[in-house]
Design a protein around this motif. Sequence first.
Motif, PDB file in Angstrom:
ATOM      1  N   ALA A  39       0.839  -1.202   0.000  1.00  0.00           N
ATOM      2  CA  ALA A  39       0.000   0.000   0.000  1.00  0.00           C
ATOM      3  C   ALA A  39       0.875   1.255   0.000  1.00  0.00           C
ATOM      4  O   ALA A  39       0.520   2.266  -0.596  1.00  0.00           O
ATOM      5  N   SER A  40       2.011   1.211   0.677  1.00  0.00           N
ATOM      6  CA  SER A  40       3.021   2.275   0.703  1.00  0.00           C
ATOM      7  C   SER A  40       2.638   3.515   1.497  1.00  0.00           C
ATOM      8  O   SER A  40       3.459   4.395   1.689  1.00  0.00           O
ATOM      9  N   SER A  41       1.393   3.628   1.924  1.00  0.00           N
ATOM     10  CA  SER A  41       0.982   4.743   2.770  1.00  0.00           C
ATOM     11  C   SER A  41      -0.222   4.295   3.592  1.00  0.00           C
ATOM     12  O   SER A  41      -0.851   3.282   3.290  1.00  0.00           O
ATOM     13  N   ARG A  42      -0.515   5.058   4.607  1.00  0.00           N
ATOM     14  CA  ARG A  42      -1.694   4.763   5.437  1.00  0.00           C
ATOM     15  C   ARG A  42      -2.884   5.520   4.849  1.00  0.00           C
ATOM     16  O   ARG A  42      -2.783   6.713   4.581  1.00  0.00           O
ATOM     17  N   PHE A  43      -3.984   4.808   4.625  1.00  0.00           N
ATOM     18  CA  PHE A  43      -5.197   5.453   4.132  1.00  0.00           C
ATOM     19  C   PHE A  43      -6.427   4.665   4.543  1.00  0.00           C
ATOM     20  O   PHE A  43      -6.328   3.544   5.026  1.00  0.00           O
ATOM     21  N   THR A  44      -7.580   5.269   4.357  1.00  0.00           N
ATOM     22  CA  THR A  44      -8.850   4.619   4.644  1.00  0.00           C
ATOM     23  C   THR A  44      -9.423   4.094   3.339  1.00  0.00           C
ATOM     24  O   THR A  44      -9.509   4.818   2.354  1.00  0.00           O
ATOM     25  N   LEU A  45      -9.800   2.835   3.343  1.00  0.00           N
ATOM     26  CA  LEU A  45     -10.409   2.208   2.176  1.00  0.00           C
ATOM     27  C   LEU A  45     -11.870   1.916   2.492  1.00  0.00           C
ATOM     28  O   LEU A  45     -12.179   1.265   3.484  1.00  0.00           O
ATOM     29  N   TRP A  46     -12.763   2.417   1.650  1.00  0.00           N
ATOM     30  CA  TRP A  46     -14.191   2.159   1.819  1.00  0.00           C
ATOM     31  C   TRP A  46     -14.559   0.889   1.068  1.00  0.00           C
ATOM     32  O   TRP A  46     -14.129   0.684  -0.066  1.00  0.00           O
ATOM     33  N   ILE A  47     -15.357   0.064   1.713  1.00  0.00           N
ATOM     34  CA  ILE A  47     -15.839  -1.176   1.117  1.00  0.00           C
ATOM     35  C   ILE A  47     -17.360  -1.099   1.102  1.00  0.00           C
ATOM     36  O   ILE A  47     -17.998  -0.952   2.144  1.00  0.00           O
ATOM     37  N   GLU A  48     -17.909  -1.143  -0.113  1.00  0.00           N
ATOM     38  CA  GLU A  48     -19.354  -1.012  -0.321  1.00  0.00           C
ATOM     39  C   GLU A  48     -19.957  -2.397  -0.524  1.00  0.00           C
ATOM     40  O   GLU A  48     -19.555  -3.125  -1.422  1.00  0.00           O
ATOM     41  N   THR A  49     -20.910  -2.760   0.324  1.00  0.00           N
ATOM     42  CA  THR A  49     -21.597  -4.040   0.199  1.00  0.00           C
ATOM     43  C   THR A  49     -23.054  -3.776  -0.182  1.00  0.00           C
ATOM     44  O   THR A  49     -23.501  -2.619  -0.137  1.00  0.00           O
ATOM     45  N   PRO A  50     -23.829  -4.795  -0.539  1.00  0.00           N
ATOM     46  CA  PRO A  50     -25.229  -4.566  -0.905  1.00  0.00           C
ATOM     47  C   PRO A  50     -26.053  -3.925   0.215  1.00  0.00           C
ATOM     48  O   PRO A  50     -27.003  -3.202  -0.054  1.00  0.00           O
ATOM     49  N   ASP A  51     -25.670  -4.170   1.474  1.00  0.00           N
ATOM     50  CA  ASP A  51     -26.473  -3.687   2.596  1.00  0.00           C
ATOM     51  C   ASP A  51     -25.823  -2.595   3.424  1.00  0.00           C
ATOM     52  O   ASP A  51     -26.482  -1.979   4.251  1.00  0.00           O
ATOM     53  N   ASP A  52     -24.542  -2.366   3.236  1.00  0.00           N
ATOM     54  CA  ASP A  52     -23.838  -1.465   4.141  1.00  0.00           C
ATOM     55  C   ASP A  52     -22.556  -0.959   3.483  1.00  0.00           C
ATOM     56  O   ASP A  52     -22.201  -1.368   2.384  1.00  0.00           O
ATOM     57  N   GLU A  53     -21.876  -0.079   4.180  1.00  0.00           N
ATOM     58  CA  GLU A  53     -20.533   0.309   3.791  1.00  0.00           C
ATOM     59  C   GLU A  53     -19.711   0.395   5.061  1.00  0.00           C
ATOM     60  O   GLU A  53     -20.234   0.685   6.134  1.00  0.00           O
ATOM     61  N   TYR A  54     -18.468   0.060   4.952  1.00  0.00           N
ATOM     62  CA  TYR A  54     -17.598   0.196   6.106  1.00  0.00           C
ATOM     63  C   TYR A  54     -16.217   0.604   5.629  1.00  0.00           C
ATOM     64  O   TYR A  54     -15.892   0.484   4.448  1.00  0.00           O
ATOM     65  N   CYS A  55     -15.432   1.108   6.565  1.00  0.00           N
ATOM     66  CA  CYS A  55     -14.090   1.547   6.203  1.00  0.00           C
ATOM     67  C   CYS A  55     -13.060   0.657   6.872  1.00  0.00           C
ATOM     68  O   CYS A  55     -13.292   0.105   7.942  1.00  0.00           O
ATOM     69  N   GLN A  56     -11.945   0.530   6.194  1.00  0.00           N
ATOM     70  CA  GLN A  56     -10.844  -0.302   6.668  1.00  0.00           C
ATOM     71  C   GLN A  56      -9.593   0.559   6.625  1.00  0.00           C
ATOM     72  O   GLN A  56      -9.308   1.197   5.606  1.00  0.00           O
ATOM     73  N   THR A  57      -8.852   0.573   7.705  1.00  0.00           N
ATOM     74  CA  THR A  57      -7.578   1.282   7.720  1.00  0.00           C
ATOM     75  C   THR A  57      -6.534   0.421   7.016  1.00  0.00           C
ATOM     76  O   THR A  57      -6.381  -0.755   7.313  1.00  0.00           O
ATOM     77  N   ARG A  89      -2.599  -3.654 -13.486  1.00  0.00           N
ATOM     78  CA  ARG A  89      -1.824  -2.530 -12.952  1.00  0.00           C
ATOM     79  C   ARG A  89      -2.729  -1.307 -12.736  1.00  0.00           C
ATOM     80  O   ARG A  89      -2.622  -0.617 -11.724  1.00  0.00           O
ATOM     81  N   MET A  90      -3.618  -1.051 -13.692  1.00  0.00           N
ATOM     82  CA  MET A  90      -4.532   0.089 -13.547  1.00  0.00           C
ATOM     83  C   MET A  90      -5.451  -0.101 -12.344  1.00  0.00           C
ATOM     84  O   MET A  90      -5.668   0.833 -11.559  1.00  0.00           O
ATOM     85  N   MET A  91      -5.995  -1.314 -12.169  1.00  0.00           N
ATOM     86  CA  MET A  91      -6.868  -1.589 -11.030  1.00  0.00           C
ATOM     87  C   MET A  91      -6.107  -1.407  -9.719  1.00  0.00           C
ATOM     88  O   MET A  91      -6.603  -0.789  -8.780  1.00  0.00           O
ATOM     89  N   LEU A  92      -4.897  -1.927  -9.668  1.00  0.00           N
ATOM     90  CA  LEU A  92      -4.091  -1.812  -8.466  1.00  0.00           C
ATOM     91  C   LEU A  92      -3.845  -0.345  -8.119  1.00  0.00           C
ATOM     92  O   LEU A  92      -4.000   0.057  -6.968  1.00  0.00           O
ATOM     93  N   GLU A  93      -3.494   0.453  -9.099  1.00  0.00           N
ATOM     94  CA  GLU A  93      -3.216   1.868  -8.846  1.00  0.00           C
ATOM     95  C   GLU A  93      -4.471   2.666  -8.494  1.00  0.00           C
ATOM     96  O   GLU A  93      -4.394   3.636  -7.741  1.00  0.00           O
ATOM     97  N   LEU A  94      -5.622   2.266  -9.012  1.00  0.00           N
ATOM     98  CA  LEU A  94      -6.871   2.929  -8.603  1.00  0.00           C
ATOM     99  C   LEU A  94      -7.077   2.786  -7.099  1.00  0.00           C
ATOM    100  O   LEU A  94      -7.557   3.705  -6.435  1.00  0.00           O
ATOM    101  N   VAL A  95      -6.697   1.640  -6.566  1.00  0.00           N
ATOM    102  CA  VAL A  95      -6.830   1.421  -5.125  1.00  0.00           C
ATOM    103  C   VAL A  95      -5.667   2.067  -4.378  1.00  0.00           C
ATOM    104  O   VAL A  95      -5.874   2.834  -3.442  1.00  0.00           O
ATOM    105  N   ARG A  96      -4.428   1.795  -4.778  1.00  0.00           N
ATOM    106  CA  ARG A  96      -3.257   2.267  -4.031  1.00  0.00           C
ATOM    107  C   ARG A  96      -3.096   3.780  -4.086  1.00  0.00           C
ATOM    108  O   ARG A  96      -2.872   4.426  -3.071  1.00  0.00           O
ATOM    109  N   ARG A  97      -3.201   4.354  -5.247  1.00  0.00           N
ATOM    110  CA  ARG A  97      -2.927   5.780  -5.418  1.00  0.00           C
ATOM    111  C   ARG A  97      -4.168   6.649  -5.205  1.00  0.00           C
ATOM    112  O   ARG A  97      -4.085   7.730  -4.630  1.00  0.00           O
ATOM    113  N   TYR A  98      -5.321   6.180  -5.686  1.00  0.00           N
ATOM    114  CA  TYR A  98      -6.533   7.015  -5.659  1.00  0.00           C
ATOM    115  C   TYR A  98      -7.558   6.563  -4.635  1.00  0.00           C
ATOM    116  O   TYR A  98      -8.605   7.198  -4.490  1.00  0.00           O
ATOM    117  N   HIS A  99      -7.280   5.455  -3.932  1.00  0.00           N
ATOM    118  CA  HIS A  99      -8.124   4.959  -2.842  1.00  0.00           C
ATOM    119  C   HIS A  99      -9.578   4.761  -3.253  1.00  0.00           C
ATOM    120  O   HIS A  99     -10.495   5.036  -2.496  1.00  0.00           O
TER     121      HIS A  99
END
Length: 169
Positions: free
Chosen positions: A43-61, A82-92
């Motif tokens: 991940a290379s940095s600390r960030f919050t990742l949002w996970i969207e489910t059909p019923d809820d959303e939660y965040c993961q550090t 690589r594009m998918m990985l960077e969408l998560v790593r760089r743009y969260h």
Amino acid sequence: MSKKSERGTSGEPSAGQDGRIVPLGRELLLIQGEHSFLLVAKASSRFTLWIETPDDEYCQTVDPDDLIVVSMPEGGPVEQARMMLELVRRYHIPLVVLPKDHPGSKRLSMVVSVAPEILLACGIQRGTHPEQHLLCSSGEFSGVSLGGVPGGVAIQNLPPRTIVKHLNE
């Protein structure tokens, strides 16, 4: 789930008796089987990742040593992963979890997980697991375990004839 790595008697990270530690910084690691591949990055940095489910959303550090793993069970272009990985790593970008038996699961050519440790499994439906420690893979990578450790990635249960190589960022 502990974010601390195992330590061998020498104080160096240990991947266990059948595993190995592969050095990994900001570059990407390609784990290529005969028919599929995994693309791995820290991940290379600390960030919050949002996970969207059909019923809820939660965040993961996400911590810098956590792994972002893209699995392409039928293979395909590495650049797409690589594009998918960077969408998560760089743009969260948030991760979307589909409901079980969603018809779109069959059309997902790649799936992604973000966690300190990730277990690959072929018997799960793509895109339907909010638990980030579990990731759908091809049969050839089922049972492989990846763990983020300081300065690298611990890999266990890697099948024979697998190619592991670094890609420039």
